[in-house]
Enzyme design. Structure first.
Site, PDB file in Angstrom:
ATOM      1  N   ARG A   1      -9.086 -11.164  -1.995  1.00 41.10           N
ATOM      2  CA  ARG A   1     -10.357 -11.110  -2.605  1.00 41.10           C
ATOM      3  C   ARG A   1      -9.894 -11.258  -4.313  1.00 41.10           C
ATOM      4  O   ARG A   1      -8.571 -11.245  -4.402  1.00 41.10           O
ATOM      5  CB  ARG A   1     -10.892  -9.939  -2.423  1.00 41.10           C
ATOM      6  CG  ARG A   1     -10.114  -8.513  -2.522  1.00 41.10           C
ATOM      7  CD  ARG A   1     -10.887  -7.386  -2.814  1.00 41.10           C
ATOM      8  NE  ARG A   1     -10.015  -6.394  -2.606  1.00 41.10           N
ATOM      9  CZ  ARG A   1      -9.314  -6.022  -3.618  1.00 41.10           C
ATOM     10  NH1 ARG A   1      -9.384  -6.205  -4.859  1.00 41.10           N
ATOM     11  NH2 ARG A   1      -8.343  -4.764  -3.475  1.00 41.10           N
TER      12      ARG A   1
ATOM     13  N   GLY B   1      -5.675   6.456  -0.219  1.00 40.11           N
ATOM     14  CA  GLY B   1      -5.965   7.653  -1.331  1.00 40.11           C
ATOM     15  C   GLY B   1      -4.672   8.671  -1.312  1.00 40.11           C
ATOM     16  O   GLY B   1      -4.996   9.601  -2.014  1.00 40.11           O
TER      17      GLY B   1
ATOM     18  N   LYS C   1      -1.982  -2.981   8.431  1.00 41.94           N
ATOM     19  CA  LYS C   1      -0.574  -2.837   7.851  1.00 41.94           C
ATOM     20  C   LYS C   1       0.503  -3.198   8.789  1.00 41.94           C
ATOM     21  O   LYS C   1       1.544  -3.787   8.175  1.00 41.94           O
ATOM     22  CB  LYS C   1      -0.253  -1.521   7.302  1.00 41.94           C
ATOM     23  CG  LYS C   1      -1.176  -1.318   5.899  1.00 41.94           C
ATOM     24  CD  LYS C   1      -0.864   0.071   5.224  1.00 41.94           C
ATOM     25  CE  LYS C   1      -1.500   0.373   4.022  1.00 41.94           C
ATOM     26  NZ  LYS C   1      -1.419   1.797   3.435  1.00 41.94           N
TER      27      LYS C   1
ATOM     28  N   GLU D   1       0.439  -8.268  -3.640  1.00 49.32           N
ATOM     29  CA  GLU D   1       1.231  -7.002  -4.131  1.00 49.32           C
ATOM     30  C   GLU D   1       2.688  -6.687  -3.670  1.00 49.32           C
ATOM     31  O   GLU D   1       2.903  -6.739  -2.390  1.00 49.32           O
ATOM     32  CB  GLU D   1       0.467  -5.619  -3.920  1.00 49.32           C
ATOM     33  CG  GLU D   1      -0.967  -5.987  -4.472  1.00 49.32           C
ATOM     34  CD  GLU D   1      -1.894  -4.376  -4.393  1.00 49.32           C
ATOM     35  OE1 GLU D   1      -2.585  -4.407  -5.241  1.00 49.32           O
ATOM     36  OE2 GLU D   1      -1.522  -3.623  -3.676  1.00 49.32           O
TER      37      GLU D   1
ATOM     38  N   GLU E   1       8.588   4.366   5.908  1.00 49.40           N
ATOM     39  CA  GLU E   1       9.182   3.402   4.945  1.00 49.40           C
ATOM     40  C   GLU E   1      10.338   4.331   4.233  1.00 49.40           C
ATOM     41  O   GLU E   1      10.196   5.319   3.624  1.00 49.40           O
ATOM     42  CB  GLU E   1       7.905   2.843   4.280  1.00 49.40           C
ATOM     43  CG  GLU E   1       7.256   1.867   4.699  1.00 49.40           C
ATOM     44  CD  GLU E   1       6.197   1.111   3.959  1.00 49.40           C
ATOM     45  OE1 GLU E   1       5.574   0.182   4.641  1.00 49.40           O
ATOM     46  OE2 GLU E   1       6.088   1.370   2.733  1.00 49.40           O
TER      47      GLU E   1
END
Lengths: 448, 72
Positions: free
Chosen positions: A292, A164, A116, A275, A200
């Site tokens: 993918r 998650g 990330k 995204e 963030e």
């Protein structure tokens, strides 16, 4: 062209890849764990190879066993599907070294998006907008407070290795941050073995919008519009649509160009998805790139008329794209819902045997499912048993068709989230396109 | 004596407490994993953990006893 393809996956996506191979005259090899001996993907493939016991770590994540299965059966290419090893650079490399065509980007491109912190840096350099935040991990709680004051509250505190939603929390003040830092760090350490934290800026009520891209190995790239995937529970998508009810033409173009820039920055080849989080004022920020095929790729297929798996295979075989940006079709609207083996009230997994399954049919309806009557849904794998997709000439028509299909969808023997899906699609908020990431809490559970 | 039971079928991912430990009501004691989802199991009782039946990697069915707690 690829002649024999090994599919390093299971469930609906393995069946989905087999369908396209059959149409293209490509032979297929399935792999399976002991829990999947009777699975449909195994029955439908031309050949199949057992790769280990039920837990994924001992079967579907066993790189050597899968490469060996390809060697044994004389496959010349490997399709990784999604999840499992699909974003594992070591696996892509192992395929390459074994002389197999990996249907996906290079190991280097996968690795570039895998971290990330590194991905944020690469995107910044490529001019792709990223959310303001700490660059790299935050060394201490004092440093976190200082950084948060600079960013401005609310901020998201996140575990570097997290997933998650674990180790992640929104904080609104210095006091909250001090309290949250210690507890989330401890939690992240317990779950992931690393307590590394970063910050963030918190975007309030954002939308999750992603751009499908296709790059060939000859320098050509196109974007296949966007997918709106904001409706999520526990950071798992539940409803996806193409196109987004929120994105206008100007924003679509800007996001598409940013997605192409993101792909070019890492030399991307094959299908991928960039995204973004989109703010109410139509600012957008890079979130991550999925290197993918995505679960929700069917909505893009129904709107563009393209078979994305076919293009993955063509590109992997070295073919150039046969169309340019201006040739990409945009026909009507498509909505997908994910059917989960899940108790809709307790929101807990519901494994078991499906005693009866009746899939809906009708104009514009597509079912991509992993199961049939008599199938066993085991606790070892993802709870998604299938995807229901509806296409219509407008969003209203797609919604009507989807509602009708949901009403005639029958699953007996296990609990599913079908009642929840019906409530979502029938809701006024959905009809009005109020699709933000807090949709479920705000409009369905009325918690926010 | 209270028995803390598995809320669903799955694999024991982590046991967060050990025998002899004093725990509070609603404290997470075990993390189960099923269908890629991690679900913490909380103790309904406050007290001392007397027996831990669950070990990481064990497969359990819904209703299986994970640990026993002496209330108080």
């Amino acid at each position: 062209m690829i002649r024999k393809l090994l599919i390093a996956n299971r469930g609906e996506i393995a069946r989905r890849v087999i369908r396209t191979c059959r149409r293209m005259g490509i032979a297929t090899v399935a792999v399976y764990s002991d829990a999947d001996v009777k699975a449909l993907h195994v029955q439908e493939a031309d050949e199949s190879v057992r790769i280990g016991p039920p837990p994924v770590a001992q079967s579907y994540l066993q790189i050597e066993a899968i490469v060996e299965a390809a060697r044994q059966t004389g496959a010349d290419a490997v399709h990784p599907g999604y999840g499992l090893l699909s974003e594992n650079a070591v696996f892509a490399k192992a395929c390459q070294e074994a002389g197999l065509v990996f249907v996906g980007p290079s190991p280097e491109a996968i690795a570039a998006m895998g971290s990330k912190v590194q991905a944020r840096e690469t995107m910044r350099a490529a001019g792709v907008p990223i959310v303001t935040g700490s660059d790299g991990p935050v060394p201490s709680v004092d440093a976190a407070v200082e950084l948060a004051q600079g960013i401005g509250y609310p901020v998201m505190l996140k575990a570097s290795a997290g997933g998650g939603g674990i180790g992640m929390q929104e904080v609104r003040s210095d006091e909250e941050l001090v309290r949250a830092f210690a507890s989330n760090q401890a939690r992240a350490k317990a779950y992931f073995g690393s307590g590394e934290m970063f910050l963030e800026k918190r975007i309030v009520s954002p939308r999750h919008v992603e751009i499908q891209v296709l790059f060939d190995g000859h320098g050509n790239g196109v974007f296949l519009w966007e997918r709106e995937c904001s409706i999520q529970r526990r950071h798992q998508k539940v409803v996806e649509e193409a196109l987004s009810p929120f994105v206008d033409e100007a924003l679509r173009t800007r996001m598409g160009e940013a997605a192409l820039a993101a792909g070019r920055a890492i030399g991307y080849v094959n299908a991928g998805t960039v995204e973004f989080l989109v703010d109410a004022d139509r600012s957008f920020y890079f979130l991550e790139m999925n290197t993918r095929l995505q679960v929700e790729h069917p909505v893009t297929e129904m709107v563009t008329g393209l078979d994305l798996v076919e293009w993955q295979l063509r590109i992997a075989s070295g073919e150039p794209l046969a169309f340019a940006q201006q040739d990409v079709r945009r026909d009507g609207h498509a909505i997908e819902v994910r059917v989960y083996a899940e108790d809709p009230e307790k929101m807990l997994p519901s494994p078991g045997t499906i005693s009866r399954l009746v899939l809906p049919e009708g104009e514009g309806i597509r079912n991509d499912v992993a199961v049939a009557s008599g199938s066993e849904v085991t606790p070892f794998y993802d709870p998604m048993i299938g995807k229901l997709i509806a296409h219509g000439s407008t969003r209203e028509e797609a919604t009507e068709r989807l509602l009708r299909a949901l009403a005639s969808y029958e699953v007996e023997g296990i609990k599913t989230n079908l009642p929840l899906l019906q409530r979502i699609i029938a809701s006024e908020a959905f009809a009005e396109g109020k699709t933000t990431t807090d949709f479920l809490d705000k409009y369905i559970f009325q918690k926010a | 004596m209270a028995k803390i039971m598995a809320t669903m079928a799955g694999t024991v991912l982590q046991v967060l407490v050990s025998e002899g430990e004093q725990i509070a009501a609603d404290q997470d004691v075990v993390i189960l994993e099923s269908m890629k989802m991690e679900v913490p199991v909380a103790s309904e009782a406050a007290g001392k953990v007397t027996v831990v039946h669950a070990n990481p990697g064990d497969f359990v069915n819904e209703g299986d006893t994970l640990l026993e707690v002496e209330e108080g």
